[in-house]
Design a protein around this motif. Structure first.
Motif, short mmCIF file in Angstrom:
data_model
loop_
_atom_site.label_atom_id
_atom_site.label_comp_id
_atom_site.label_asym_id
_atom_site.label_seq_id
_atom_site.Cartn_x
_atom_site.Cartn_y
_atom_site.Cartn_z
N PHE A 83 0.87 -1.18 0.00
CA PHE A 83 0.00 0.00 0.00
C PHE A 83 0.90 1.22 0.00
CE2 PHE A 83 0.77 -1.08 4.40
CZ PHE A 83 1.03 0.14 5.00
N GLU A 84 0.35 2.38 -0.21
CA GLU A 84 1.13 3.61 -0.19
C GLU A 84 1.56 3.89 1.25
OE1 GLU A 84 2.54 5.98 -2.23
OE2 GLU A 84 3.24 6.56 -0.24
N PRO A 85 2.85 3.77 1.56
CA PRO A 85 3.27 3.88 2.97
C PRO A 85 3.19 5.28 3.55
CG PRO A 85 5.16 3.58 1.53
CD PRO A 85 3.96 3.40 0.67
N ASN A 86 3.27 6.31 2.72
CA ASN A 86 3.16 7.67 3.23
C ASN A 86 1.72 7.92 3.73
OD1 ASN A 86 3.89 10.35 3.71
ND2 ASN A 86 3.18 10.99 1.68
N PRO A 87 1.47 8.37 4.93
CA PRO A 87 2.37 9.02 5.88
C PRO A 87 2.85 8.08 6.99
CG PRO A 87 0.14 9.42 6.56
CD PRO A 87 0.06 8.53 5.35
N TYR A 88 2.74 6.81 6.81
CA TYR A 88 3.16 5.89 7.87
C TYR A 88 4.69 5.88 7.99
CZ TYR A 88 -1.61 4.43 6.94
OH TYR A 88 -2.95 4.44 6.74
N PRO A 89 5.21 5.70 9.19
CA PRO A 89 6.66 5.76 9.36
C PRO A 89 7.39 4.50 8.90
CG PRO A 89 5.58 5.38 11.47
CD PRO A 89 4.49 5.61 10.47
N VAL A 90 6.65 3.42 8.59
CA VAL A 90 7.30 2.18 8.16
C VAL A 90 7.49 2.21 6.65
CG1 VAL A 90 7.11 -0.33 8.09
CG2 VAL A 90 6.24 0.94 10.06
N LYS A 91 8.72 2.10 6.22
CA LYS A 91 9.03 2.22 4.78
C LYS A 91 9.54 0.91 4.18
CE LYS A 91 10.37 7.03 5.62
NZ LYS A 91 10.15 6.95 7.08
N GLU B 276 1.28 -15.23 8.52
CA GLU B 276 0.75 -13.90 8.80
C GLU B 276 0.75 -13.05 7.52
OE1 GLU B 276 -0.41 -13.01 11.67
OE2 GLU B 276 0.68 -14.05 13.27
N ALA B 277 -0.14 -12.06 7.49
CA ALA B 277 -0.17 -11.07 6.40
C ALA B 277 -0.52 -9.71 7.01
CB ALA B 277 -1.18 -11.48 5.33
N PRO B 278 0.42 -9.13 7.77
CA PRO B 278 0.11 -7.92 8.54
C PRO B 278 0.51 -6.63 7.83
CG PRO B 278 2.19 -8.79 9.28
CD PRO B 278 1.76 -9.63 8.09
N LEU B 279 0.41 -6.58 6.48
CA LEU B 279 0.89 -5.42 5.76
C LEU B 279 -0.24 -4.68 5.04
CD1 LEU B 279 4.21 -6.91 4.32
CD2 LEU B 279 3.85 -5.64 6.45
N SER B 280 -1.22 -4.25 5.82
CA SER B 280 -2.25 -3.33 5.33
C SER B 280 -2.19 -2.08 6.21
CB SER B 280 -3.64 -3.97 5.43
OG SER B 280 -4.00 -4.15 6.78
N PRO B 281 -2.74 -0.94 5.77
CA PRO B 281 -2.66 0.28 6.59
C PRO B 281 -3.20 0.08 8.01
CG PRO B 281 -3.40 0.82 4.39
CD PRO B 281 -3.36 -0.69 4.46
N TYR B 282 -4.34 -0.58 8.12
CA TYR B 282 -4.93 -0.82 9.44
C TYR B 282 -4.00 -1.66 10.30
CZ TYR B 282 -7.96 -3.46 12.67
OH TYR B 282 -8.50 -4.08 13.76
#
Length: 410
Positions: free
Chosen positions: A40-48, A189-195
């Protein structure tokens, strides 16, 4: 006497490889698989940076009718279970259905599916929420789909115990096998969504680094958190006697397990908890700390947690703490939560089989007095200790031994 449970099948879906052979080659060669987060588009999340499973097409593994009912973490689990059964050369149809079960570990369950349905609810109203939301997000969804898809009607369950659950499921499977059942066990696991990433930010343990080679550096002076990953492993567990009877290859014996609890974010106390869990596991296996040939580290990447893990090893191994090889291959593909420990167990079994300790990618400046393996190292491996900690305070240890330790186990 109960026959020793052994691992006869490995099913791996990981950022650095799908299938045990591809996974092992990447581990052995120290090829990292961390890269920019693109789910997903990581901005503005701090995880890149993340460890993503690239090239995985759920339609290659799963009936399309099941795909639309389930989350990505279940897709990984179904594919890994299929790979494990193939690797074990075991057709579930030849096993009495009530004697073949499945147990999985889950940390975050179907978060991506859940987010999609929450967005439908917010944008369009409750009549647009799909009926499968009621089952797809659930922690036990993977266990249920593997059980249904393969006709497994033996012991079934799910353990929600953070990363430590990835080891605890092997202990659970071992107990079921001792009562006569074959088991599929592991975690994905698949923990890579914004939520999902927002939820993980609350732990304050995710690395914000943008450079994949410098983002997950446990046991170094630059440790600044860990990189989340997706994927995991499923394993076939049978009794040594049953495996021998059908001519199956035993890849490792599940010899011992121990678990403790020291409380959330109490990393100073996790040293005591890890050491105690390891001693329980070694005692359960009937071996001494001096018998340990390799240690697979939890490697959280938090300076205090790393110091606690080093302290636990020093208490456990004494003067040998700096001479026994330790490794954390997950620095090359990310911390896959409950899937991480299951991947470590698969790696430990492969290390025993190949007589090679896989390296810890990207780590070059370990200031701790530990023999942290930086390049693949040949070794005579009979006993492996695998460590795992949950972010909420669980500690777990599992001892694997060479299949030779089960000879004569009739």
């Amino acid at each position: 006497m109960n026959s020793t449970p052994v691992i006869t099948g490995l099913g791996v879906v990981a950022p650095n490889g799908i299938g045990a052979d591809e996974f092992w080659r990447a581990l052995r060669d120290g090829r990292p698989a961390l890269g920019p987060l693109t789910r997903f588009e990581p901005n503005p999340y701090p995880v890149k940076v993340a460890g993503q499973v690239v090239g995985f097409d759920s339609s290659d593994w799963i009936d399309p009718r099941v795909v639309v009912q389930t989350d990505r973490f279940t897709h990984f689990g179904l594919a890994a279970a299929e790979l494990a059964l193939r690797d074990a050369d075991l057709d579930p149809a030849v096993v009495p259905p009530l004697e073949f079960g499945v147990v999985t570990a889950s940390f975050s369950a179907g978060v991506e599916f859940g987010q999609q349905e929450i967005q439908q609810l917010w944008r369009h109203g409750p009549e647009h929420v799909g009926p499968y939301q009621s089952i797809a997000w659930f922690y036990a969804a993977t266990t249920g789909q593997i059980s249904i898809g393969n006709g497994l009607r033996g012991p079934c369950g799910v353990l929600v115990a953070d990363e430590a659950g990835g080891l605890d499921v092997l202990a659970s499977a071992r107990d079921d096998v001792r009562r006569g059942a074959a088991m599929l066990a592991g975690g994905t696991e698949a923990p890579l969504s914004p939520y999902a990433v927002c939820a993980q930010l609350g732990f304050e343990l995710l690395s914000p680094a943008a450079d994949p080679t410098a983002a997950y550096l446990p046991f170094t002076s630059r440790a600044g958190g860990f990189i989340p990953g997706e994927g995991g492993a499923m394993l076939v567990v049978e009794s040594a006697r049953a495996a021998r009877r059908r001519g199956a290859r035993a890849r490792a014996a599940i010899a011992g397990h121990g678990a403790t609890f020291t409380g959330p974010r109490c990393f100073d106390q996790s040293a005591e908890g890890l050491e105690r869990a390891a001693r329980l596991a070694l005692s359960d296996a009937g071996v001494e700390p001096s018998d340990v040939d390799v240690v697979f580290l939890d490697a959280l990447g938090d300076p205090e947690a790393d110091r606690a893990e080093e302290r636990a090893l020093r208490w456990l191994l004494g003067d040998r703490a700096n001479r026994i090889p330790v490794t954390a291959p997950k620095t090359g593909y990310g911390r896959c939560y409950a899937g991480a420990a299951a991947l470590d167990v698969a790696t430990a079994a492969l290390a025993i089989e190949h007589g090679i300790v896989p390296p810890t990618p990207n780590i070059r400046d370990c200031p701790f007095d530990l023999d942290l393996v930086a390049q693949a190292r040949p070794a005579d491996i009979n006993t492996v200790l695998v460590l795992a900690r949950g972010l909420h305070g669980g500690n777990s240890a599992l001892v694997l031994r060479s299949p030779a330790s089960t000879q004569g186990d009739d």
